[in-house]
Design an enzyme around this catalytic site. Structure first.
Site, short mmCIF file in Angstrom:
data_model
loop_
_atom_site.label_atom_id
_atom_site.label_comp_id
_atom_site.label_asym_id
_atom_site.label_seq_id
_atom_site.Cartn_x
_atom_site.Cartn_y
_atom_site.Cartn_z
N ASP A 60 0.92 -1.26 -0.12
CA ASP A 60 0.14 0.20 0.10
C ASP A 60 1.04 1.53 0.17
OD1 ASP A 60 -1.88 1.83 0.02
OD2 ASP A 60 -2.52 1.48 1.99
N ASP A 199 -1.76 10.24 9.86
CA ASP A 199 -2.49 9.49 8.15
C ASP A 199 -3.88 8.91 8.78
OD1 ASP A 199 -2.60 8.35 5.40
OD2 ASP A 199 -2.59 6.53 6.88
N GLU A 239 -4.58 14.30 8.49
CA GLU A 239 -5.69 14.56 7.87
C GLU A 239 -7.10 13.83 8.18
OE1 GLU A 239 -6.35 10.71 3.97
OE2 GLU A 239 -4.77 10.24 5.49
#
Length: 547
Positions: A60, A199, A239
């Site tokens: 990822d 994140d 985020e």
């Protein structure tokens, strides 16, 4: 006095594996980033945001972290990181790294121990169930994952994963996990990073509250306190893709996030681009809550993920899709667009430059994505979000100047066909062309650094008399700034009757304009198609009542 450096910064986002290969093995690395710090600073950036470089199976893009305290050998070692931080500091560049705490890789030693032994001290590090709950969140990647729960044969239980099944969620209610997070933070603070990008911050908060975000904000308070006690100048950039009325919860009272990535502004920005009408963005800016004194928003055009349009109405979403992703292969996850900025804007330099002019005009800190400054394209042959993760195009020579390795050894081949091929679109070519996108974006970035009014967050959205024209007015400490951008391809006039008794000094424009509309009593300001003009303002009366 503590420095709010981040409120007047220009941040350059780098995909570590795809920026520059410093050792010729086909993979971008920390050594390569270090070699291009002069380029980044010359561009006008004062901060870099690095995507993960931790040990990873790399399923990822590195967000599947196997060890937060170890650099993956593909990207270098600790010495490379220390040198990067040292040289960045010498150039006045702050380094922000990813703090991926919502999940780990399933190859992490914590998860491997947890799944093998129900009595392992790491079992509580993750979220398990004998049977998945009847109601839970939808997976982040619909069409790729069917559920946020997967069965683990060794554990004989289901484990939760908001993202991919190979990324099990961490149990952020577990005190031992919080201790591990503290160790990670201290390690990187001691090396000298200037900040952390959290994140999936909104998912972290929800997990810390056991599924209830209102009960999970304590985690942000804890992380802020922990960092401030050790390095007060360090920032937390979150985020956070939530409703606008929830933004205040993530800022707190100067005791949670320093910076919040405003997804709502980004979505309405692209709606405005699709309509060639600034109104959707202007309305979104008017709704934006004022951040606390020591906080600000971060804005961007495109990043390393899809352009997520959730939050727009179905009609608005389809409008953006029709304009910028007319083919099904350009869309992903039933909600977003997997394209770079330049292809979406048809490679039109004026249009792309205008979009950057808006970015640098918005209240908050601009974040530039590597390659957008030269108009890099995408590779739709790559799966999912990987379409926008291709090697930086430095030159028209072998492998786009990204690597000396044979092309078949590269993680991803550079774009070598079509209008965005590296032989045509590259840094070298942009540096040679007087009016290139690279030159224009760099001029904007360097000019923006001198305009501290924007970082203050004190702004008004103006009525310009033309829906195509976005007008922003900043005032702080007796200094004022007027910024105008034309969203349409036709020449227009902005009617600024509120500015009839002020004197304007032009500090940036897309082209040379007549000086007659910048005289003592301007009322109408001309803007070319996709044009932009920034002015310093000398007030002769208070504009607050009619701006």
């Amino acid at each position: 006095m503590r420095s709010d450096w981040y409120k007047n910064a220009v941040i350059y986002q780098i995909d570590t594996p795809f920026f520059l290969d410093g050792n010729g093995d086909g993979c971008g690395d920390l050594q390569g980033i270090r070699r291009r710090l002069d380029y980044i600073r010359g561009l006008g950036a004062t901060g870099v945001w690095l995507t993960p470089f931790y040990l990873t199976p790399f399923l990822d893009g590195g967000y599947d972290v196997q060890d937060h305290l170890q650099i993956d050998p593909r990207f270098g070692d600790i010495a490379d990181m220390v040198l990067l931080l040292e040289e960045a500091e010498e150039l006045g560049i702050h380094v922000i790294i990813e703090l991926v705490l919502q999940h780990t890789s399933d190859q992490h030693v914590w998860f491997q121990s947890a799944r093998q032994d129900k009595h392992s001290p790491y079992r509580d590090y993750y979220i398990w169930a004998d049977e998945p709950p009847e109601e839970d969140d939808d997976p982040m990647f619909p069409g790729v994952e069917e559920s946020v729960w997967s069965w683990d044969e060794a554990a004989q239980q289901y484990y939760r994963h908001m993202f991919y099944r190979h990324e099990p969620d961490l149990n952020l209610q577990c005190p031992q996990v919080i201790k591990e997070i503290e160790r990670i933070i201290v390690f990187w603070l001691r090396l000298g990073v200037s900040g952390f990008r959290l994140d999936a911050a909104s998912h972290m908060v929800k997990q810390a509250g056991g599924g209830d975000a209102d009960k999970g904000y304590w985690l942000l308070n804890h992380l802020r306190d922990f960092v401030m006690l050790r390095r007060p100048e360090t920032i937390l950039l979150g985020e956070v893709d939530v409703a606008v009325d929830e933004y205040a919860d993530y800022f707190g009272d100067n005791d949670r996030l320093h910076m919040l990535l405003s997804f709502n502004i980004n979505k309405h920005f692209f709606l405005a681009l699709a309509r060639q009408d600034a109104t959707p963005l202007a309305d979104a800016l008017r709704e934006l809550p004022a951040p606390p004194l020591r906080a600000c928003f971060a804005n961007w055009l495109r990043n390393h993920d899809e352009l997520d349009l959730d939050g727009l109405s179905d009609e608005e979403k389809e409008e953006v899709m029709a304009a910028f992703a007319p083919d099904e292969e350009m869309r992903v996850y039933q909600r977003g667009i997997r394209r770079r900025l330049a292809p979406m804007l048809q490679g039109d330099t004026a249009w792309i430059a205008m979009a950057h002019a808006v970015l640098f005009s918005l209240p908050g800190t601009p974040v530039m994505r590597y390659g957008d400054e030269i108009g890099m394209g995408d590779d739709l042959r790559l799966p999912e979000r990987q379409a926008v993760r291709t090697p930086m195009q430095w030159s028209g020579t072998h492998a786009a100047g990204f690597s000396t390795a044979d092309v078949d050894r590269l993680l991803v081949s550079p774009i070598d066909s079509g209008p965005f091929r590296y032989q045509k679109i590259n840094v070298g070519a942009g540096q040679l062309q007087a009016n290139s996108l690279l030159r224009r974006v760099s001029d904007m970035a360097r000019t923006r650094l001198g305009l501290k009014e924007i970082g203050s967050g004190n702004y008004q959205v103006l009525d310009t008399g033309n829906p195509a024209v976005l007008g922003l007015f900043y005032q702080v400490d007796g200094e004022s700034l007027l910024m105008l951008v034309n969203f349409c391809r036709q020449s227009v006039t902005a009617n600024l009757h509120a500015f009839r008794d002020v004197e304007l000094t032009e500090c940036l424009a897309d082209r040379a304009y007549s000086a007659t509309d910048c005289t003592r009593h301007p009322r109408d300001i001309e803007l070319a198609g996709y044009g932009y003009r920034w002015f310093g303002v000398v007030k002769t009366r208070d504009l607050s009542d009619d701006a």
